[in-house]
Design a protein around this motif. Structure first.
Motif, PDB file in Angstrom:
ATOM      1  N   VAL A  98      10.869   2.413   0.173  1.00 20.49           N
ATOM      2  CA  VAL A  98      10.951   3.849  -0.117  1.00 20.49           C
ATOM      3  C   VAL A  98      11.246   4.085  -1.602  1.00 20.49           C
ATOM      4  N   HIS A  99      10.344   4.797  -2.248  1.00 24.20           N
ATOM      5  CA  HIS A  99      10.432   5.080  -3.688  1.00 24.20           C
ATOM      6  C   HIS A  99      10.852   6.542  -3.859  1.00 24.20           C
ATOM      7  N   LEU A 100      12.114   6.733  -4.222  1.00 25.83           N
ATOM      8  CA  LEU A 100      12.641   8.097  -4.353  1.00 25.83           C
ATOM      9  C   LEU A 100      12.352   8.647  -5.745  1.00 25.83           C
ATOM     10  N   MET A 101      11.485   9.648  -5.818  1.00 32.51           N
ATOM     11  CA  MET A 101      11.256  10.373  -7.079  1.00 32.51           C
ATOM     12  C   MET A 101      11.905  11.733  -6.909  1.00 32.51           C
ATOM     13  N   ILE A 102      13.250  11.688  -6.854  1.00 28.56           N
ATOM     14  CA  ILE A 102      14.025  12.902  -6.591  1.00 28.56           C
ATOM     15  C   ILE A 102      15.195  12.964  -7.574  1.00 28.56           C
TER      16      ILE A 102
ATOM     17  N   VAL B  12       2.101  -2.229  -5.927  1.00 30.29           N
ATOM     18  CA  VAL B  12       1.859  -1.006  -5.159  1.00 30.29           C
ATOM     19  C   VAL B  12       0.439  -0.546  -5.479  1.00 30.29           C
ATOM     20  N   ALA B  13      -0.295  -0.157  -4.453  1.00 30.30           N
ATOM     21  CA  ALA B  13      -1.617   0.423  -4.705  1.00 30.30           C
ATOM     22  C   ALA B  13      -1.891   1.480  -3.648  1.00 30.30           C
ATOM     23  N   GLY B  14      -2.246   2.659  -4.111  1.00 30.49           N
ATOM     24  CA  GLY B  14      -2.548   3.766  -3.205  1.00 30.49           C
ATOM     25  C   GLY B  14      -4.039   3.988  -3.112  1.00 30.49           C
TER      26      GLY B  14
ATOM     27  N   PRO C 215       0.828  -1.209   0.000  1.00 31.78           N
ATOM     28  CA  PRO C 215       0.000   0.000   0.000  1.00 31.78           C
ATOM     29  C   PRO C 215       0.864   1.261   0.000  1.00 31.78           C
ATOM     30  N   SER C 216       0.501   2.214  -0.875  1.00 33.96           N
ATOM     31  CA  SER C 216       1.242   3.473  -0.954  1.00 33.96           C
ATOM     32  C   SER C 216       0.559   4.509  -0.076  1.00 33.96           C
ATOM     33  N   ILE C 217       1.299   5.025   0.908  1.00 34.07           N
ATOM     34  CA  ILE C 217       0.689   5.967   1.851  1.00 34.07           C
ATOM     35  C   ILE C 217       0.394   7.327   1.235  1.00 34.07           C
ATOM     36  N   LEU C 218       0.780   7.514  -0.043  1.00 36.31           N
ATOM     37  CA  LEU C 218       0.462   8.785  -0.701  1.00 36.31           C
ATOM     38  C   LEU C 218      -1.042   9.076  -0.638  1.00 36.31           C
ATOM     39  N   SER C 219      -1.850   8.023  -0.601  1.00 34.93           N
ATOM     40  CA  SER C 219      -3.308   8.210  -0.590  1.00 34.93           C
ATOM     41  C   SER C 219      -3.909   8.055   0.804  1.00 34.93           C
ATOM     42  N   CYS C 220      -3.077   8.005   1.844  1.00 33.87           N
ATOM     43  CA  CYS C 220      -3.644   7.790   3.182  1.00 33.87           C
ATOM     44  C   CYS C 220      -4.028   9.120   3.826  1.00 33.87           C
TER      45      CYS C 220
ATOM     46  N   VAL D 183       5.224  -3.191  -9.652  1.00 39.46           N
ATOM     47  CA  VAL D 183       4.502  -2.245 -10.507  1.00 39.46           C
ATOM     48  C   VAL D 183       3.834  -1.199  -9.622  1.00 39.46           C
ATOM     49  N   ASP D 184       3.734   0.017 -10.158  1.00 40.98           N
ATOM     50  CA  ASP D 184       3.273   1.155  -9.363  1.00 40.98           C
ATOM     51  C   ASP D 184       2.529   2.132 -10.264  1.00 40.98           C
ATOM     52  N   GLY D 185       1.244   2.336  -9.963  1.00 42.54           N
ATOM     53  CA  GLY D 185       0.450   3.315 -10.703  1.00 42.54           C
ATOM     54  C   GLY D 185      -0.808   2.709 -11.291  1.00 42.54           C
ATOM     55  N   GLY D 186      -1.958   3.108 -10.748  1.00 39.81           N
ATOM     56  CA  GLY D 186      -3.233   2.657 -11.297  1.00 39.81           C
ATOM     57  C   GLY D 186      -3.549   1.203 -11.040  1.00 39.81           C
ATOM     58  N   ILE D 187      -2.926   0.620 -10.021  1.00 41.80           N
ATOM     59  CA  ILE D 187      -3.192  -0.803  -9.731  1.00 41.80           C
ATOM     60  C   ILE D 187      -4.477  -0.918  -8.892  1.00 41.80           C
ATOM     61  N   ASP D 188      -5.419  -1.701  -9.404  1.00 40.37           N
ATOM     62  CA  ASP D 188      -6.656  -1.990  -8.671  1.00 40.37           C
ATOM     63  C   ASP D 188      -7.062  -3.439  -8.958  1.00 40.37           C
TER      64      ASP D 188
ATOM     65  N   PRO E  96       5.235   9.126 -12.974  1.00 42.55           N
ATOM     66  CA  PRO E  96       5.369   9.341 -11.534  1.00 42.55           C
ATOM     67  C   PRO E  96       4.990  10.771 -11.132  1.00 42.55           C
ATOM     68  N   GLY E  97       4.472  10.902  -9.929  1.00 47.53           N
ATOM     69  CA  GLY E  97       4.166  12.232  -9.412  1.00 47.53           C
ATOM     70  C   GLY E  97       2.841  12.313  -8.658  1.00 47.53           C
ATOM     71  N   PHE E  98       1.868  11.533  -9.091  1.00 54.12           N
ATOM     72  CA  PHE E  98       0.543  11.660  -8.498  1.00 54.12           C
ATOM     73  C   PHE E  98      -0.144  10.307  -8.361  1.00 54.12           C
ATOM     74  N   GLY E  99      -0.924  10.160  -7.300  1.00 52.22           N
ATOM     75  CA  GLY E  99      -1.758   8.981  -7.151  1.00 52.22           C
ATOM     76  C   GLY E  99      -3.026   9.150  -7.979  1.00 52.22           C
ATOM     77  N   GLY E 100      -3.783   8.074  -8.101  1.00 56.75           N
ATOM     78  CA  GLY E 100      -5.096   8.152  -8.727  1.00 56.75           C
ATOM     79  C   GLY E 100      -5.109   8.250 -10.241  1.00 56.75           C
ATOM     80  N   GLN E 101      -3.984   7.935 -10.912  1.00 54.80           N
ATOM     81  CA  GLN E 101      -3.975   7.976 -12.376  1.00 54.80           C
ATOM     82  C   GLN E 101      -4.366   6.607 -12.945  1.00 54.80           C
ATOM     83  N   LYS E 102      -4.559   6.596 -14.279  1.00 58.06           N
ATOM     84  CA  LYS E 102      -5.014   5.384 -14.946  1.00 58.06           C
ATOM     85  C   LYS E 102      -3.832   4.498 -15.344  1.00 58.06           C
TER      86      LYS E 102
ATOM     87  N   ILE F   5       5.073  -1.348   3.354  1.00 55.15           N
ATOM     88  CA  ILE F   5       4.447  -0.041   3.156  1.00 55.15           C
ATOM     89  C   ILE F   5       5.300   0.736   2.154  1.00 55.15           C
ATOM     90  N   HIS F   6       4.652   1.247   1.111  1.00 50.00           N
ATOM     91  CA  HIS F   6       5.341   1.965   0.033  1.00 50.00           C
ATOM     92  C   HIS F   6       5.289   3.471   0.339  1.00 50.00           C
ATOM     93  N   ILE F   7       6.466   4.088   0.348  1.00 48.48           N
ATOM     94  CA  ILE F   7       6.568   5.508   0.706  1.00 48.48           C
ATOM     95  C   ILE F   7       7.111   6.291  -0.482  1.00 48.48           C
TER      96      ILE F   7
HETATM   97  C1  DX5 Z   1       3.022   7.843  -8.089  1.00 45.27           C
HETATM   98  C2  DX5 Z   1       3.497   7.006  -6.937  1.00 45.27           C
HETATM   99  C3  DX5 Z   1       2.595   5.899  -6.569  1.00 45.27           C
HETATM  100  C4  DX5 Z   1       1.193   6.310  -6.174  1.00 45.27           C
HETATM  101  C5  DX5 Z   1       0.293   5.267  -6.745  1.00 45.27           C
HETATM  102  O1  DX5 Z   1       4.054   8.612  -8.588  1.00 45.27           O
HETATM  103  O2  DX5 Z   1       4.783   6.439  -7.204  1.00 45.27           O
HETATM  104  O3  DX5 Z   1       3.159   5.057  -5.571  1.00 45.27           O
HETATM  105  O4  DX5 Z   1       0.949   6.399  -4.804  1.00 45.27           O
HETATM  106  O5  DX5 Z   1      -1.018   5.673  -6.561  1.00 45.27           O
HETATM  107  P1  DX5 Z   1      -2.228   4.906  -7.228  1.00 45.27           P
HETATM  108  O6  DX5 Z   1      -2.194   3.497  -6.740  1.00 45.27           O
HETATM  109  O7  DX5 Z   1      -3.412   5.671  -6.726  1.00 45.27           O
HETATM  110  O8  DX5 Z   1      -2.067   5.004  -8.715  1.00 45.27           O
END
Ligand code: DX5
Ligand code: ZN
Length: 222
Positions: free
Chosen positions: A64-68, A194-196, A6-11, A173-178, A140-146, A31-33
């Protein structure tokens, strides 16, 4: 092994400790950060103090997922803060080999991530040295994408290369997972999901984690 992250970006960040404990009790494997610097990606999230505070409250595995832009400058600091696995992007400004070396020197696990437009082959030279490949299935950058299903052949080619070399590298895998898209990613050979938004939006975290795992398991080889 199949793992749910679970990605805490959406918590609910005002209740971070409770959210993480609840996901752990719900059966999450880690826990995915998501760490964002507003430069490598057009968004800011959280950083070292949050990881360090969480580590004081839980011994859950922290992915920990560094997008830096400069992961080399921060790798050691995130391990000191309590990360178990530090994943950085091949597209960052840091030298890939030096950054892998820096992470491995700390004793932490090391992951290498690719954005949607980056070809699979870019990670091949490093497979023997790393513990995980993270394929971004959204920008990368935002949760809730397709989820971008056209990336499945890329996931598959990395899985084939890992298997061909007899390695035990995880493929995340990370992004739009449901519940729907997890099957496509699992079929393509991913084993860490990964799922947020898909998890944290649910009223019952245990049911949400179990459903995601069940959907992945149905088609997965792991
Ligand atoms: C996006 C992040 C993801 C994000 C995924 O850049 O790396 O980890 O939280 O969010 P969902 O699961 O909502 O696409
Ligand atoms: Zn992430």
């Amino acid at each position: 092994m199949l793992k749910i992250a679970p990605s805490i970006l959406s918590c609910d960040f005002a209740n971070l400790e409770a959210e993480v404990s609840a996901m752990r009790r719900a059966g999450a494997d880690m826990i995915h950060i998501d760490v964002m610097d507003g430069h490598f990606v057009p968004n800011l999230s959280l950083g070292l103090p949050v990881v360090a505070s969480l580590r004081k409250k839980t011994d859950v595995f922290l992915d920990v997922h560094l997008m830096i832009s400069s992961p080399l400058s921060y790798a050691q600091k995130f391990v000191d803060a309590g990360a178990n696995l530090v994943t950085f992007h091949v597209e960052s400004e840091s030298d890939v080999q030096q950054t892998i070396d820096a992470i491995k020197r700390t004793g932490s696990l090391c992951g290498l991530s690719v954005k949607p437009a980056t070809p699979a082959e870019v990670v091949f030279p490093y497979l023997e040295q790393i513990d995980l490949v993270l394929v971004m299935t959204v920008e990368p950058g935002f949760g809730g994408q397709k989820f971008q299903p056209e990336l499945c052949p890329k996931i598959w080619s990395i899985r084939q290369e890992i298997d061909r070399r007899g390695l035990s590298v995880d493929l995340e895998v990370d992004g739009g997972i449901d519940d729907q898209t997890v099957s496509q990613a699992a079929q393509a050979g991913a084993n860490v999901f990964v799922a947020g938004s898909a998890l944290f939006s649910q009223p019952d975290y245990r049911a949400a984690v179990e459903n995601l795992r069940a959907h992945a398991r149905k088609v997965s080889l792991f």
